[in-house]
Design a protein around this motif. Sequence first.
Motif, PDB file in Angstrom:
ATOM      1  N   ARG A  61       0.814  -1.717   0.152  1.00  0.00           N
ATOM      2  CA  ARG A  61       0.061   0.365  -0.005  1.00  0.00           C
ATOM      3  C   ARG A  61       0.842   1.247   0.030  1.00  0.00           C
ATOM      4  N   LEU A  62       2.091   1.401   0.924  1.00  0.00           N
ATOM      5  CA  LEU A  62       2.744   2.411   1.077  1.00  0.00           C
ATOM      6  C   LEU A  62       2.977   2.683  -0.172  1.00  0.00           C
ATOM      7  N   GLU A 108       2.825   1.644  -3.266  1.00  0.00           N
ATOM      8  CA  GLU A 108       1.287   2.569  -4.434  1.00  0.00           C
ATOM      9  C   GLU A 108       0.663   4.138  -3.889  1.00  0.00           C
ATOM     10  N   MET A 109       1.214   4.148  -2.728  1.00  0.00           N
ATOM     11  CA  MET A 109       0.817   5.828  -2.327  1.00  0.00           C
ATOM     12  C   MET A 109       2.181   6.109  -2.643  1.00  0.00           C
ATOM     13  N   GLU A 110       3.132   5.876  -2.599  1.00  0.00           N
ATOM     14  CA  GLU A 110       4.513   6.471  -3.008  1.00  0.00           C
ATOM     15  C   GLU A 110       4.498   7.071  -4.521  1.00  0.00           C
ATOM     16  N   ALA A 161       1.986   9.593  -5.720  1.00  0.00           N
ATOM     17  CA  ALA A 161       2.528  10.690  -5.170  1.00  0.00           C
ATOM     18  C   ALA A 161       3.082  11.122  -5.674  1.00  0.00           C
ATOM     19  N   LEU A 168      -4.032   0.595  -7.301  1.00  0.00           N
ATOM     20  CA  LEU A 168      -4.598   1.727  -5.566  1.00  0.00           C
ATOM     21  C   LEU A 168      -5.807   2.140  -6.368  1.00  0.00           C
ATOM     22  N   TYR A 191      -6.973  12.969  -2.239  1.00  0.00           N
ATOM     23  CA  TYR A 191      -6.086  11.989  -1.329  1.00  0.00           C
ATOM     24  C   TYR A 191      -4.719  12.415  -1.423  1.00  0.00           C
ATOM     25  N   TYR A 192      -3.594  13.154  -2.305  1.00  0.00           N
ATOM     26  CA  TYR A 192      -2.856  13.351  -2.235  1.00  0.00           C
ATOM     27  C   TYR A 192      -2.424  14.034  -1.532  1.00  0.00           C
ATOM     28  N   ALA A 200      -2.342  11.419   1.465  1.00  0.00           N
ATOM     29  CA  ALA A 200      -1.279  10.787   1.240  1.00  0.00           C
ATOM     30  C   ALA A 200       0.132  10.610   1.238  1.00  0.00           C
ATOM     31  N   ARG A 201       0.405  12.050   1.239  1.00  0.00           N
ATOM     32  CA  ARG A 201       1.627  13.039   1.227  1.00  0.00           C
ATOM     33  C   ARG A 201       2.267  12.409   2.466  1.00  0.00           C
ATOM     34  N   LEU A 217       3.426   9.801   3.797  1.00  0.00           N
ATOM     35  CA  LEU A 217       5.067   9.688   3.660  1.00  0.00           C
ATOM     36  C   LEU A 217       5.420   9.979   4.148  1.00  0.00           C
TER      37      LEU A 217
END
Length: 301
Positions: free
Chosen positions: A3-4, A6-8, A11, A40, A65-66, A69-70, A73
């Motif tokens: 998941r991290l 995907e988020m990275e 972003a 994602l 979401y960004y 998410a940021r 992260l």
Amino acid sequence: MDRLTEMEAFATVVDQGGFTDAAKKMGISKSAVSKHVSALEARLGARLLNRTTRRVSPTEIGLAYYDRARRVLNDAGEADALVTSMQVAPSGLLRISVATDFGVNLLSPVLGDFLQEYPEVTVNMVLNNRYVELISEGFDMAIRVGELEDSTLKARKLTETAKRMIASPRYFEKYGRPTKIDDLNDHKLLHYSNQSNGNVWKITAPSGERRQVRSAGWLTVNDGQSLLHAAIAGLGIAYLPSFLYADAMKKGQVEEAMPDLPMETLGIYAVYPPGRFTQPKVRAFIDFLAETFADKGPDNW
């Protein structure tokens, strides 16, 4: 997929403005970045990016979401940095600001033990009796005695010191002993010259009332050790912390002027700039001081 990761990937695409630059930033292929973002979006059930042949931009949902998410992260990166820093051996230059009396009498004698234990650390200890601005003046930490003025700094209490009025037996034989606070106006007082409120002693009466004694004094100097020597020589009454007078009192060179007054105590603190985690060299030195002075104070010096 992770998941991290995907988020990275998502972003980084937003930060870089496209998949190609995001792939370069992350050190993976463009197709891998695309797969992470697609996974994602599939997991969330929402389209996060608007894709055209010329540009990539976040959708309204993607922008919201960004932001979250940021933050996640960034927190994850700081968590990794914290663990790394806690495992790194303390090293580098440690700049310390210390009140002269405490530095000369208590800190200097134990610095060698600290440096032997942490040979990769070098210490620059600055002795002064003024209030320094840690960050703007480039200090890693300070040792302060008494009430803390700056609540924005982190602080760890190391111990306490008593504060008493003391003079030599010779002085009391010649001038008598004060029996009440008002009697101090008729005695020869020895003052610190670096006090912000001038030659004023703040004393707690037996009733608990806080009293102020104002006197020009017979001697004013900006060094507590000099005031102690003056008191031992019979020149007057000094108002000093116990870490200065304790040895002289054990030897009978000085006595307490007004033993019936409530004991005044001052905290001794290590203070350092705020932050998510403490530098290893600062943490190591504060832990060392806490252990060194664990069985000291207020009168046990």
